[in-house]
Design a protein around this motif. Structure first.
Motif, PDB file in Angstrom:
ATOM      1  N   MET A   1       2.596 -14.299  12.305  1.00 52.35           N
ATOM      2  CA  MET A   1       3.321 -13.084  11.918  1.00 52.35           C
ATOM      3  C   MET A   1       3.853 -13.182  10.492  1.00 52.35           C
ATOM      4  O   MET A   1       3.808 -12.271   9.721  1.00 52.35           O
ATOM      5  CB  MET A   1       4.479 -12.842  12.895  1.00 52.35           C
ATOM      6  CG  MET A   1       5.179 -11.513  12.688  1.00 52.35           C
ATOM      7  SD  MET A   1       4.096 -10.118  13.089  1.00 52.35           S
ATOM      8  CE  MET A   1       5.153  -8.750  12.686  1.00 52.35           C
ATOM      9  N   LYS A   2       4.345 -14.415  10.176  1.00 55.08           N
ATOM     10  CA  LYS A   2       4.880 -14.637   8.837  1.00 55.08           C
ATOM     11  C   LYS A   2       3.778 -14.462   7.798  1.00 55.08           C
ATOM     12  O   LYS A   2       3.970 -13.864   6.750  1.00 55.08           O
ATOM     13  CB  LYS A   2       5.470 -16.037   8.780  1.00 55.08           C
ATOM     14  CG  LYS A   2       6.245 -16.346   7.541  1.00 55.08           C
ATOM     15  CD  LYS A   2       6.888 -17.710   7.685  1.00 55.08           C
ATOM     16  CE  LYS A   2       7.567 -18.115   6.403  1.00 55.08           C
ATOM     17  NZ  LYS A   2       8.160 -19.445   6.531  1.00 55.08           N
ATOM     18  N   THR A   5       2.937 -10.828   7.357  1.00 53.91           N
ATOM     19  CA  THR A   5       3.971 -10.177   6.547  1.00 53.91           C
ATOM     20  C   THR A   5       3.748 -10.457   5.074  1.00 53.91           C
ATOM     21  O   THR A   5       3.805  -9.563   4.236  1.00 53.91           O
ATOM     22  CB  THR A   5       5.366 -10.670   6.972  1.00 53.91           C
ATOM     23  OG1 THR A   5       5.534 -10.388   8.355  1.00 53.91           O
ATOM     24  CG2 THR A   5       6.456  -9.990   6.169  1.00 53.91           C
ATOM     25  N   ASN A   6       3.485 -11.735   4.762  1.00 54.63           N
ATOM     26  CA  ASN A   6       3.243 -12.099   3.370  1.00 54.63           C
ATOM     27  C   ASN A   6       2.018 -11.390   2.811  1.00 54.63           C
ATOM     28  O   ASN A   6       2.006 -10.941   1.663  1.00 54.63           O
ATOM     29  CB  ASN A   6       3.031 -13.616   3.254  1.00 54.63           C
ATOM     30  CG  ASN A   6       4.331 -14.365   3.382  1.00 54.63           C
ATOM     31  OD1 ASN A   6       5.387 -13.799   3.132  1.00 54.63           O
ATOM     32  ND2 ASN A   6       4.246 -15.614   3.788  1.00 54.63           N
ATOM     33  N   LYS A   8       0.659  -8.491   3.791  1.00 56.17           N
ATOM     34  CA  LYS A   8       0.937  -7.066   3.552  1.00 56.17           C
ATOM     35  C   LYS A   8       1.754  -6.874   2.277  1.00 56.17           C
ATOM     36  O   LYS A   8       1.481  -6.007   1.470  1.00 56.17           O
ATOM     37  CB  LYS A   8       1.710  -6.481   4.738  1.00 56.17           C
ATOM     38  CG  LYS A   8       0.900  -6.275   5.990  1.00 56.17           C
ATOM     39  CD  LYS A   8       1.818  -5.767   7.084  1.00 56.17           C
ATOM     40  CE  LYS A   8       1.079  -5.590   8.403  1.00 56.17           C
ATOM     41  NZ  LYS A   8       2.005  -5.286   9.502  1.00 56.17           N
ATOM     42  N   ALA A   9       2.745  -7.728   2.126  1.00 58.14           N
ATOM     43  CA  ALA A   9       3.613  -7.597   0.949  1.00 58.14           C
ATOM     44  C   ALA A   9       2.831  -7.860  -0.320  1.00 58.14           C
ATOM     45  O   ALA A   9       2.986  -7.152  -1.317  1.00 58.14           O
ATOM     46  CB  ALA A   9       4.769  -8.580   1.056  1.00 58.14           C
ATOM     47  N   ILE A  12       0.624  -4.801  -1.201  1.00 51.69           N
ATOM     48  CA  ILE A  12       1.376  -3.656  -1.726  1.00 51.69           C
ATOM     49  C   ILE A  12       1.957  -3.959  -3.106  1.00 51.69           C
ATOM     50  O   ILE A  12       1.872  -3.146  -4.021  1.00 51.69           O
ATOM     51  CB  ILE A  12       2.469  -3.253  -0.735  1.00 51.69           C
ATOM     52  CG1 ILE A  12       1.794  -2.645   0.506  1.00 51.69           C
ATOM     53  CG2 ILE A  12       3.442  -2.258  -1.348  1.00 51.69           C
ATOM     54  CD1 ILE A  12       2.707  -2.200   1.585  1.00 51.69           C
ATOM     55  N   LEU A  13       2.505  -5.161  -3.278  1.00 51.41           N
ATOM     56  CA  LEU A  13       3.065  -5.483  -4.582  1.00 51.41           C
ATOM     57  C   LEU A  13       1.977  -5.615  -5.643  1.00 51.41           C
ATOM     58  O   LEU A  13       2.188  -5.270  -6.804  1.00 51.41           O
ATOM     59  CB  LEU A  13       3.895  -6.765  -4.494  1.00 51.41           C
ATOM     60  CG  LEU A  13       5.194  -6.609  -3.680  1.00 51.41           C
ATOM     61  CD1 LEU A  13       5.898  -7.952  -3.529  1.00 51.41           C
ATOM     62  CD2 LEU A  13       6.133  -5.606  -4.313  1.00 51.41           C
ATOM     63  N   VAL A  15      -0.815  -3.843  -5.679  1.00 52.73           N
ATOM     64  CA  VAL A  15      -1.182  -2.470  -6.031  1.00 52.73           C
ATOM     65  C   VAL A  15      -0.152  -1.890  -6.996  1.00 52.73           C
ATOM     66  O   VAL A  15      -0.487  -1.264  -8.010  1.00 52.73           O
ATOM     67  CB  VAL A  15      -1.281  -1.594  -4.764  1.00 52.73           C
ATOM     68  CG1 VAL A  15      -1.432  -0.125  -5.133  1.00 52.73           C
ATOM     69  CG2 VAL A  15      -2.454  -2.039  -3.902  1.00 52.73           C
ATOM     70  N   MET A  16       1.119  -2.142  -6.690  1.00 54.34           N
ATOM     71  CA  MET A  16       2.182  -1.645  -7.578  1.00 54.34           C
ATOM     72  C   MET A  16       2.035  -2.226  -8.979  1.00 54.34           C
ATOM     73  O   MET A  16       2.118  -1.518  -9.980  1.00 54.34           O
ATOM     74  CB  MET A  16       3.553  -2.021  -7.007  1.00 54.34           C
ATOM     75  CG  MET A  16       3.956  -1.248  -5.777  1.00 54.34           C
ATOM     76  SD  MET A  16       5.540  -1.817  -5.157  1.00 54.34           S
ATOM     77  CE  MET A  16       5.869  -0.577  -3.914  1.00 54.34           C
ATOM     78  N   ILE A  19      -1.001  -0.746 -10.891  1.00 53.31           N
ATOM     79  CA  ILE A  19      -0.755   0.604 -11.403  1.00 53.31           C
ATOM     80  C   ILE A  19       0.161   0.559 -12.615  1.00 53.31           C
ATOM     81  O   ILE A  19      -0.035   1.257 -13.603  1.00 53.31           O
ATOM     82  CB  ILE A  19      -0.170   1.499 -10.299  1.00 53.31           C
ATOM     83  CG1 ILE A  19      -1.229   1.710  -9.210  1.00 53.31           C
ATOM     84  CG2 ILE A  19       0.279   2.841 -10.859  1.00 53.31           C
ATOM     85  CD1 ILE A  19      -0.754   2.481  -8.010  1.00 53.31           C
TER      86      ILE A  19
ATOM     87  N   ILE B 201       6.622   3.149  -5.564  1.00 52.29           N
ATOM     88  CA  ILE B 201       5.843   3.860  -6.576  1.00 52.29           C
ATOM     89  C   ILE B 201       5.900   5.341  -6.253  1.00 52.29           C
ATOM     90  O   ILE B 201       5.657   5.747  -5.113  1.00 52.29           O
ATOM     91  CB  ILE B 201       4.380   3.385  -6.593  1.00 52.29           C
ATOM     92  CG1 ILE B 201       4.293   1.977  -7.165  1.00 52.29           C
ATOM     93  CG2 ILE B 201       3.514   4.327  -7.433  1.00 52.29           C
ATOM     94  CD1 ILE B 201       2.908   1.397  -7.130  1.00 52.29           C
ATOM     95  N   THR B 219      10.034  -6.563   1.999  1.00 52.07           N
ATOM     96  CA  THR B 219       9.675  -7.684   2.871  1.00 52.07           C
ATOM     97  C   THR B 219      10.547  -8.897   2.604  1.00 52.07           C
ATOM     98  O   THR B 219      11.053  -9.087   1.487  1.00 52.07           O
ATOM     99  CB  THR B 219       8.191  -8.072   2.690  1.00 52.07           C
ATOM    100  OG1 THR B 219       7.840  -9.058   3.641  1.00 52.07           O
ATOM    101  CG2 THR B 219       7.925  -8.614   1.295  1.00 52.07           C
ATOM    102  N   ASN B 221      10.783 -13.229   4.122  1.00 53.70           N
ATOM    103  CA  ASN B 221      10.235 -14.256   5.014  1.00 53.70           C
ATOM    104  C   ASN B 221      11.245 -14.768   6.018  1.00 53.70           C
ATOM    105  O   ASN B 221      10.886 -15.391   7.009  1.00 53.70           O
ATOM    106  CB  ASN B 221       9.723 -15.444   4.202  1.00 53.70           C
ATOM    107  CG  ASN B 221       8.419 -15.133   3.517  1.00 53.70           C
ATOM    108  OD1 ASN B 221       7.661 -14.298   3.992  1.00 53.70           O
ATOM    109  ND2 ASN B 221       8.183 -15.784   2.396  1.00 53.70           N
ATOM    110  N   PHE B 236       9.030  -6.829   7.642  1.00 57.03           N
ATOM    111  CA  PHE B 236       8.276  -6.019   6.689  1.00 57.03           C
ATOM    112  C   PHE B 236       8.553  -4.552   6.990  1.00 57.03           C
ATOM    113  O   PHE B 236       8.390  -4.093   8.120  1.00 57.03           O
ATOM    114  CB  PHE B 236       6.775  -6.301   6.803  1.00 57.03           C
ATOM    115  CG  PHE B 236       5.940  -5.447   5.882  1.00 57.03           C
ATOM    116  CD1 PHE B 236       5.879  -5.737   4.532  1.00 57.03           C
ATOM    117  CD2 PHE B 236       5.251  -4.344   6.357  1.00 57.03           C
ATOM    118  CE1 PHE B 236       5.131  -4.949   3.667  1.00 57.03           C
ATOM    119  CE2 PHE B 236       4.503  -3.551   5.504  1.00 57.03           C
ATOM    120  CZ  PHE B 236       4.437  -3.860   4.149  1.00 57.03           C
ATOM    121  N   ASP B 267       9.610  -9.842  12.910  1.00 57.92           N
ATOM    122  CA  ASP B 267       8.906 -10.847  13.717  1.00 57.92           C
ATOM    123  C   ASP B 267       9.563 -10.996  15.095  1.00 57.92           C
ATOM    124  O   ASP B 267      10.796 -10.963  15.216  1.00 57.92           O
ATOM    125  CB  ASP B 267       8.930 -12.204  13.005  1.00 57.92           C
ATOM    126  CG  ASP B 267       8.065 -12.190  11.752  1.00 57.92           C
ATOM    127  OD1 ASP B 267       7.305 -11.224  11.576  1.00 57.92           O
ATOM    128  OD2 ASP B 267       8.170 -13.143  10.957  1.00 57.92           O
TER     129      ASP B 267
END
Lengths: 105, 380
Positions: A1-2, A5-6, A8-9, A12-13, A15-16, A19, B201, B219, B221, B236, B267
């Motif tokens: 899960m961790k 999460t990392n 996904k972050a 997204i970061l 992509v940010m 841009i 954004i 997010t 950890n 998240f 989590d």
């Protein structure tokens, strides 16, 4: 899960950041909207909005556009810097709006 | 002799006049306040009350054209007690035309409602949508550092914000068992070495800036203390927001649409509930979401001075807390309002709101709450 999460972050970061980098070129903006002020040469034709027009468009996105007479020039300078950051406005937008408010109060 | 006296007099006058010239640094007090009346009917149990006034002064100190400090305090009467708070207190510096750095306690750009729309003189309804505020899933503010800025794309515009903050603390249930697994965004002390990363954004695709789409992410950890079982519990969150404000001539007024969707994924962890003196472990899929959309219409082109000050508002919002949690909840809310604008920053709001809540803290059934509100807000 961790790890998820990392991941996904990171996506997204990334992509940010991409841009932000892509948009940091010095390309001059060319607007095609209603003209209130025209500037530029035959090659680089640029139509710019007035401060009054931006005041009507930008401020109303969150609240009713303020009356210019409610504050003096000094106050508008302070409020403009505050609003530039709070509403994440471009330098051009806030500069023109501030000039309009100071000229109309 | 007369000339000397006149000369001295004009010099003194000039010195006096100069004291009224703007100083290099500027300090300003702004803010807002509101008060009102509420009538609530919760499952047949009625209550009504005048609300204690809320006062939120904002201090702005402009050191130069690039450097500023801003802070907002909150004073609110809750029953007989004066509740105080520090909404934000940060210093900011304009690095260049596309980037400003902020440090301190600041409002988080997670969507737009909490950062831009929540002040009482801006919010078109007396209440916040479900999912925001106390026990909400959307983070409102935190302590850290942020970079933000905006670009003109030649008509369309783009703005961004990225930040690092202390992050939330997970409620492990030791203090409030009915809130085990909930993220506490109001706990500003850093409980571990991990930090929260986030950003937003915003894209304004139309040249008149009438529409803005935004995507936010947040997010971390770790949400538990270093020496706790929840050290590795991460989270998240993401959000989508929309704003559309347009003056429409055939409607003789301004249409304002706002919407935001929030999603929170924490989590999975094990929590404990005490039943008959025995500690029983349990866990659940810790996912929450909330959504709101709001439509308002102001007939500002009306020929009547009275009608052009009116505004009609409708809002739908819902909130879903995790199934299996002590705070499991499914709520929907409809709110309708009629506002009268005394000026651009002072409004009297009349509204009706109905909320249907299934579950909630220590509740298994369905509760319906209907409310009538009259609020008066003023910005200054």
């Amino acid at each position: 899960m961790k790890t998820t999460t990392n991941f996904k972050a990171a996506i997204i970061l990334s992509v940010m950041a991409s841009i932000m980098v892509a948009c940091s070129s010095n390309k001059k903006p060319i607007a095609t909207d209603t003209a209130t002020e025209v500037a530029g040469s035959e090659v680089d034709f640029k139509i710019e909005k007035s401060g009054a027009q931006l005041w009507g468009e930008v401020c109303n996105r969150c609240h009713i556009a303020p009356s210019p007479a409610d504050y003096n020039d000094t106050d508008w300078e302070t409020i403009s810097l505050h609003m530039r950051v709070r509403a994440n406005l471009t330098e051009e937008e806030i500069t023109k709006i501030e000039s309009f408010l100071k000229s109309a109060n | 002799m007369t000339l000397i006296i006149l000369g001295l007099g004009s010099s003194a006058l000039a010195q006096t006049y100069n004291t009224f010239e703007p100083s290099k640094t500027q300090f300003m007090l702004r803010g807002y306040g509101h008060t009102g009346f509420e009538y609530l009917d919760t499952g047949g149990e009625q209550e009504s009350t005048f609300l204690g006034a809320t006062f939120a002064p904002i201090f702005l100190y402009k050191h130069s054209d690039k450097l500023m400090f801003e802070a907002e305090l909150e004073f609110e009467l809750e029953g007989n007690e004066l509740k105080t708070g520090l909404e934000y207190a940060d210093v900011m510096y304009v690095l260049n035309k596309h980037m400003t750095v902020r440090a301190g306690k600041f409002l988080l750009p997670f969507g737009t409602f909490m950062e831009r729309l929540h002040p009482a003189w801006i919010n078109r309804l007396p209440s916040r949508p479900l999912g925001f505020g106390h026990d909400g899933i959307a983070p409102a503010s935190d302590i850290g550092v942020e970079l933000r800025g905006a670009f003109d794309l030649g008509g369309p515009k783009l703005n961004y914000a990225v930040y690092v903050t202390n992050g939330p603390r997970i409620k492990d249930g030791s203090e409030e068992p009915e809130e085990a697994g909930m993220l506490d965004f109001g706990y500003y002390e850093d409980v571990n070495k991990a930090k929260a990363l986030g950003g937003r954004i915003g894209l304004l695709p139309l040249s008149d800036s009438s529409m803005e789409w935004g995507i936010s992410a947040y997010t971390t950890n770790s949400t538990g203390a270093e020496d706790s079982d929840y050290k590795d519990v991460g989270a998240f969150l993401w959000a989508l927001d929309l704003s559309y404000v347009k003056s429409i001539t055939p409607l003789q007024g301004v249409v304002d649409i706002k919407a935001q969707y929030n999603s929170s994924n924490v989590d999975t962890a094990t929590y404990y509930e005490i039943e008959d003196g025995i500690s029983e472990p349990y866990s659940f899929d810790n996912q929450s979401s909330s959504f709101y959309t709001q439509l308002s219409y102001s007939p500002i082109m009306s020929g009547s001075d009275f009608i052009k000050q009116l505004e009609f508002v409708g809002r739908y919002s819902d909130f879903n807390a995790p199934e299996g949690a002590e705070w499991e909840e499914k709520s929907t809310q409809y709110a309708f309002g009629l506002n009268y604008w005394l000026s651009w920053r002072s409004v009297v709001k009349f509204s009706y709101q109905t909320t249907k809540m299934e579950g909630g803290h220590d509740s298994d059934g369905t509760t319906r709450t209907n409310g009538l509100f009259v609020h008066w807000a003023i910005g200054f």
